[in-house]
Design a protein around this motif. Structure first.
Motif, mmCIF file in Angstrom:
data_model
loop_
_atom_site.group_PDB
_atom_site.id
_atom_site.type_symbol
_atom_site.label_atom_id
_atom_site.label_comp_id
_atom_site.label_asym_id
_atom_site.label_seq_id
_atom_site.Cartn_x
_atom_site.Cartn_y
_atom_site.Cartn_z
ATOM 1 N N ASP A 8 -11.443 -21.367 8.025
ATOM 2 C CA ASP A 8 -12.339 -20.214 8.060
ATOM 3 C C ASP A 8 -11.788 -19.129 8.981
ATOM 4 O O ASP A 8 -11.535 -19.363 10.171
ATOM 5 C CB ASP A 8 -13.712 -20.636 8.560
ATOM 6 C CG ASP A 8 -14.347 -21.719 7.692
ATOM 7 O OD1 ASP A 8 -13.611 -22.608 7.220
ATOM 8 O OD2 ASP A 8 -15.571 -21.680 7.516
ATOM 9 N N HIS A 10 -13.298 -15.760 9.253
ATOM 10 C CA HIS A 10 -14.447 -15.053 9.833
ATOM 11 C C HIS A 10 -14.055 -13.780 10.575
ATOM 12 O O HIS A 10 -14.385 -13.581 11.747
ATOM 13 C CB HIS A 10 -15.241 -15.980 10.746
ATOM 14 C CG HIS A 10 -16.209 -16.862 10.020
ATOM 15 N ND1 HIS A 10 -17.157 -16.368 9.149
ATOM 16 C CD2 HIS A 10 -16.364 -18.212 10.014
ATOM 17 C CE1 HIS A 10 -17.872 -17.362 8.658
ATOM 18 N NE2 HIS A 10 -17.403 -18.499 9.145
ATOM 19 N N ASP A 37 -14.841 -18.135 3.584
ATOM 20 C CA ASP A 37 -15.381 -17.511 4.800
ATOM 21 C C ASP A 37 -14.309 -16.660 5.482
ATOM 22 O O ASP A 37 -14.052 -16.782 6.683
ATOM 23 C CB ASP A 37 -15.954 -18.556 5.755
ATOM 24 C CG ASP A 37 -17.327 -19.052 5.329
ATOM 25 O OD1 ASP A 37 -17.757 -18.697 4.217
ATOM 26 O OD2 ASP A 37 -17.959 -19.782 6.100
ATOM 27 N N ASP A 40 -17.312 -11.896 7.857
ATOM 28 C CA ASP A 40 -18.504 -12.078 8.704
ATOM 29 C C ASP A 40 -18.160 -12.620 10.096
ATOM 30 O O ASP A 40 -17.146 -13.260 10.311
ATOM 31 C CB ASP A 40 -19.545 -12.971 8.038
ATOM 32 C CG ASP A 40 -20.128 -12.353 6.774
ATOM 33 O OD1 ASP A 40 -19.902 -11.157 6.545
ATOM 34 O OD2 ASP A 40 -20.803 -13.072 6.011
ATOM 35 N N ARG A 41 -19.062 -12.346 11.014
ATOM 36 C CA ARG A 41 -19.019 -12.803 12.401
ATOM 37 C C ARG A 41 -17.955 -12.100 13.227
ATOM 38 O O ARG A 41 -18.239 -11.447 14.217
ATOM 39 C CB ARG A 41 -18.867 -14.317 12.491
ATOM 40 C CG ARG A 41 -19.952 -15.124 11.774
ATOM 41 C CD ARG A 41 -19.942 -16.567 12.238
ATOM 42 N NE ARG A 41 -20.770 -17.442 11.423
ATOM 43 C CZ ARG A 41 -22.091 -17.539 11.490
ATOM 44 N NH1 ARG A 41 -22.764 -16.793 12.339
ATOM 45 N NH2 ARG A 41 -22.751 -18.371 10.700
ATOM 46 N N SER A 45 -13.310 -7.993 9.219
ATOM 47 C CA SER A 45 -13.379 -8.632 7.899
ATOM 48 C C SER A 45 -12.618 -7.846 6.843
ATOM 49 O O SER A 45 -11.931 -8.429 5.992
ATOM 50 C CB SER A 45 -14.837 -8.795 7.478
ATOM 51 O OG SER A 45 -15.493 -9.745 8.287
ATOM 52 N N HIS A 69 -20.233 -17.464 2.869
ATOM 53 C CA HIS A 69 -20.364 -16.083 3.336
ATOM 54 C C HIS A 69 -19.953 -15.088 2.262
ATOM 55 O O HIS A 69 -20.565 -14.015 2.145
ATOM 56 C CB HIS A 69 -19.561 -15.880 4.624
ATOM 57 C CG HIS A 69 -20.226 -16.497 5.813
ATOM 58 N ND1 HIS A 69 -20.967 -15.762 6.720
ATOM 59 C CD2 HIS A 69 -20.302 -17.783 6.226
ATOM 60 C CE1 HIS A 69 -21.452 -16.575 7.656
ATOM 61 N NE2 HIS A 69 -21.059 -17.807 7.375
ATOM 62 N N TRP A 87 -27.653 -12.519 4.721
ATOM 63 C CA TRP A 87 -26.319 -12.027 5.047
ATOM 64 C C TRP A 87 -26.307 -11.403 6.436
ATOM 65 O O TRP A 87 -25.423 -11.679 7.243
ATOM 66 C CB TRP A 87 -25.852 -11.039 3.984
ATOM 67 C CG TRP A 87 -24.410 -10.649 4.148
ATOM 68 C CD1 TRP A 87 -23.401 -11.441 4.623
ATOM 69 C CD2 TRP A 87 -23.826 -9.390 3.856
ATOM 70 N NE1 TRP A 87 -22.211 -10.742 4.637
ATOM 71 C CE2 TRP A 87 -22.447 -9.476 4.173
ATOM 72 C CE3 TRP A 87 -24.318 -8.188 3.348
ATOM 73 C CZ2 TRP A 87 -21.565 -8.401 3.994
ATOM 74 C CZ3 TRP A 87 -23.449 -7.128 3.163
ATOM 75 C CH2 TRP A 87 -22.088 -7.241 3.489
ATOM 76 N N ASN A 90 -26.347 -13.904 9.184
ATOM 77 C CA ASN A 90 -25.139 -14.723 9.298
ATOM 78 C C ASN A 90 -23.867 -13.911 9.518
ATOM 79 O O ASN A 90 -22.782 -14.336 9.126
ATOM 80 C CB ASN A 90 -24.988 -15.593 8.048
ATOM 81 C CG ASN A 90 -25.930 -16.768 8.045
ATOM 82 O OD1 ASN A 90 -25.711 -17.757 8.741
ATOM 83 N ND2 ASN A 90 -27.019 -16.652 7.282
ATOM 84 N N GLY A 92 -23.269 -10.549 8.684
ATOM 85 C CA GLY A 92 -22.933 -9.459 7.774
ATOM 86 C C GLY A 92 -22.788 -8.117 8.450
ATOM 87 O O GLY A 92 -22.038 -7.257 7.985
ATOM 88 N N THR A 95 -19.233 -7.367 9.178
ATOM 89 C CA THR A 95 -18.469 -7.022 7.983
ATOM 90 C C THR A 95 -18.731 -5.584 7.564
ATOM 91 O O THR A 95 -17.803 -4.826 7.275
ATOM 92 C CB THR A 95 -18.813 -7.991 6.837
ATOM 93 O OG1 THR A 95 -18.396 -9.302 7.206
ATOM 94 C CG2 THR A 95 -18.127 -7.583 5.541
#
Length: 259
Positions: A8, A10, A37, A40-41, A45, A69, A87, A90, A92, A95
């Motif tokens: 991932d 992310h 994934d 996100d986060r 992204s 994701h 989204w 988590n 979004g 992103t």
């Protein structure tokens, strides 16, 4: 052709960029399987997806497996505001910011943070190439010995009959399983407690929590059938970057935390 599975990302384009540079020098004839994934986060992204897009063009045998994701983003793009709460919750927001889109957030009457419908239209129209990659992403990928997937499988179900939703979202049936599987399942989604790749009897977990641990992990599966090799791209803007081979953490029954 050697195969390299990447855990991932992310939004950690900085780690992915250095990992890919390492791969292109050390294993130029390899194919890369991104376990999902990508977004996100973490902070970058869009840039991470640019790198994925470049790799898919460079090597047509490479592939992206759809993570939960990516599914959350597509739900919002296809169905709008009503499907934006999950989204945003988590990661979004990070992103959307990376795509340079701002001012589309609000709280509904129930106090939940959501995105507005016009943001969905802009993502679909202005970033169609990335949206297309998300849509074409695979639910899984199999070789003779390995089964690559984002989250996991249901061990009692034949590999060819696995539910795509379960493969994107549900790790617990696999994490709790202690028996043998017909193939080694290589997955992400559940962050390893050691922040190292973890090897079990019939599975390998490559999610080392890149967005906060600053460690993005990959697994080389040599074409000639020799033992896998694990390497980690580590660092941050405040700490030196490096890519190096590591020893996997060999385990039998430890559990991980869903990411």
């Amino acid at each position: 052709m050697d195969m390299i599975a990447v855990g991932d990302v992310h939004g950690r384009a900085d780690l992915l960029e250095r990992l890919l540079e390492y791969v292109y020098v050390r294993f130029p004839r390899s194919r890369i399987v991104f376990l999902g994934d990508i977004i996100d986060r973490g902070p970058n992204s869009r840039q991470a997806m640019d790198l994925v897009e470049h790799e898919l063009k460079r090597q047509p045998a490479s592939a992206l497996i759809q993570g939960n994701h990516e599914e959350l983003l597509l739900r919002f793009v296809d169905q709008g505001t009503a499907f934006s709460r999950g989204w945003r919750h988590n990661g979004g927001d990070a992103t959307v910011s990376s795509y340079g889109l701002h001012g589309y957030e609000y709280e509904d009457d129930d106090g939940y943070s959501r995105f507005r419908d016009d943001l969905a239209h802009r993502l679909a129209e202005e970033h169609a190439a990335h949206i297309s990659i998300f849509r074409k992403a695979l639910p899984c990928l199999q070789t003779d010995d390995y089964f690559f997937v984002h989250a996991g499988i249901v061990p009692e179900v034949p590999l060819d009959e696995q539910d795509p939703y379960m493969m994107r979202w549900k790790s617990q049936p696999l994490l709790a399983y202690r028996g043998h599987l017909p193939k080694i399942v290589v997955h992400g989604h559940s962050i390893t407690e050691s922040h190292r790749p973890e090897v079990y009897k019939s599975r390998v977990n490559l999610d080392t929590g890149a967005y906060y641990s600053h460690k993005l992990t990959a697994m080389l599966v040599p074409d000639e059938g020799s033992a896998p090799v694990y390497f980690v791209s580590s660092g941050s803007p405040d700490h030196a970057y490096a890519v190096q081979e590591v020893h996997a953490h060999l385990l039998s029954d430890a559990l991980s935390h869903c990411g």
